[in-house]
Design a protein around this motif. Structure first.
Motif, short mmCIF file in Angstrom:
data_model
loop_
_atom_site.label_atom_id
_atom_site.label_comp_id
_atom_site.label_asym_id
_atom_site.label_seq_id
_atom_site.Cartn_x
_atom_site.Cartn_y
_atom_site.Cartn_z
N UNK A 34 -64.46 14.16 32.95
CA UNK A 34 -63.24 14.64 32.93
C UNK A 34 -62.38 14.18 34.20
N UNK A 35 -62.95 14.04 35.11
CA UNK A 35 -62.17 13.55 36.40
C UNK A 35 -61.60 11.90 36.24
N UNK A 36 -62.72 11.19 35.50
CA UNK A 36 -62.22 9.85 35.07
C UNK A 36 -61.28 9.88 34.04
N UNK A 37 -61.42 10.72 33.10
CA UNK A 37 -60.24 10.78 32.15
C UNK A 37 -58.75 11.01 32.65
N UNK A 38 -58.84 12.05 33.50
CA UNK A 38 -57.69 12.53 34.13
C UNK A 38 -57.16 11.18 34.91
N UNK A 39 -58.06 10.39 35.64
CA UNK A 39 -57.59 9.46 36.50
C UNK A 39 -56.93 8.44 35.51
N UNK A 40 -57.59 8.02 34.44
CA UNK A 40 -57.18 7.01 33.44
C UNK A 40 -55.60 7.41 32.61
N UNK A 41 -55.56 8.66 32.54
CA UNK A 41 -54.44 9.12 32.09
C UNK A 41 -53.24 8.84 32.97
N UNK A 42 -53.44 9.18 34.04
CA UNK A 42 -52.53 9.20 35.26
C UNK A 42 -52.19 7.69 35.36
N UNK A 43 -52.99 6.97 35.20
CA UNK A 43 -52.79 5.19 35.37
C UNK A 43 -52.13 4.88 34.13
N UNK A 44 -52.40 5.34 33.05
CA UNK A 44 -51.78 4.93 31.82
C UNK A 44 -50.21 5.38 31.84
N UNK A 45 -50.05 6.71 32.29
CA UNK A 45 -48.71 7.29 32.46
C UNK A 45 -47.80 6.37 33.37
N UNK A 46 -48.33 5.79 34.39
CA UNK A 46 -47.62 5.24 35.39
C UNK A 46 -47.16 3.74 34.71
N UNK A 47 -47.97 3.26 34.20
CA UNK A 47 -47.79 2.08 33.22
C UNK A 47 -46.80 1.99 32.40
N UNK A 48 -46.82 3.30 31.46
CA UNK A 48 -45.77 3.56 30.42
C UNK A 48 -44.45 3.45 31.06
N UNK A 49 -44.49 4.30 32.14
CA UNK A 49 -43.04 4.62 32.81
C UNK A 49 -42.50 3.30 33.50
N UNK A 50 -43.42 2.22 33.92
CA UNK A 50 -42.93 1.04 34.58
C UNK A 50 -42.50 0.14 33.48
N UNK A 51 -43.17 0.38 31.99
CA UNK A 51 -42.68 -0.49 31.15
C UNK A 51 -41.52 0.01 30.64
N UNK A 52 -41.10 1.24 30.76
CA UNK A 52 -39.80 1.68 30.10
C UNK A 52 -38.66 1.30 31.04
N UNK A 53 -39.00 1.34 32.38
CA UNK A 53 -38.31 0.93 33.39
C UNK A 53 -37.70 -0.47 33.19
N UNK A 54 -38.79 -1.20 32.80
CA UNK A 54 -38.52 -2.76 32.59
C UNK A 54 -37.85 -3.11 31.53
N UNK A 55 -37.90 -2.24 30.27
CA UNK A 55 -37.11 -2.50 29.10
C UNK A 55 -35.78 -2.16 29.29
N UNK A 56 -35.46 -0.98 29.96
CA UNK A 56 -34.12 -0.70 30.47
C UNK A 56 -33.54 -1.58 31.33
N UNK A 57 -34.13 -2.29 32.15
CA UNK A 57 -33.43 -3.19 33.17
C UNK A 57 -33.34 -4.47 32.52
N UNK A 58 -34.12 -4.88 31.35
CA UNK A 58 -33.87 -5.99 30.84
C UNK A 58 -32.76 -6.08 29.69
N UNK A 59 -32.75 -4.68 29.00
CA UNK A 59 -31.41 -4.46 28.41
C UNK A 59 -30.09 -4.38 28.93
#
Length: 67
Positions: A34-59
């Motif tokens: 469970x601890x590892x799953x929460x860690x992976x979800x947090x990392x994925x959430x961080x990467x999704x946010x960074x991707x959204x910011x990059x797309x907005x900046x590119x637009x």
């Protein structure tokens, strides 16, 4: 079966000792998983946010270049 664990001493049937050991192993594995799953979800959430910011900046950049 005599059991000594962190200073506690007792007499427990072998079946009960094995059952308790199995249950403790399952709980520890579930906790670590469970601890590892929460860690992976947090990392994925961080990467999704960074991707959204990059797309907005590119637009924004591409819309400025068109003007």
């Amino acid at each position: 079966m005599d059991v000594s664990y962190f200073g506690a001493h007792g007499h427990v049937p072998l079946r009960v000792a094995l059952l308790l050991a199995a249950v403790a192993g399952i709980l520890l594995t579930a906790l670590a998983g469970s601890a590892r799953i929460m860690q992976l979800r947090a990392t994925a959430r961080k990467h999704r946010r960074a991707d959204r910011r990059a797309v907005k900046a590119e637009a924004k950049d591409s819309s400025k270049a068109r003007r």
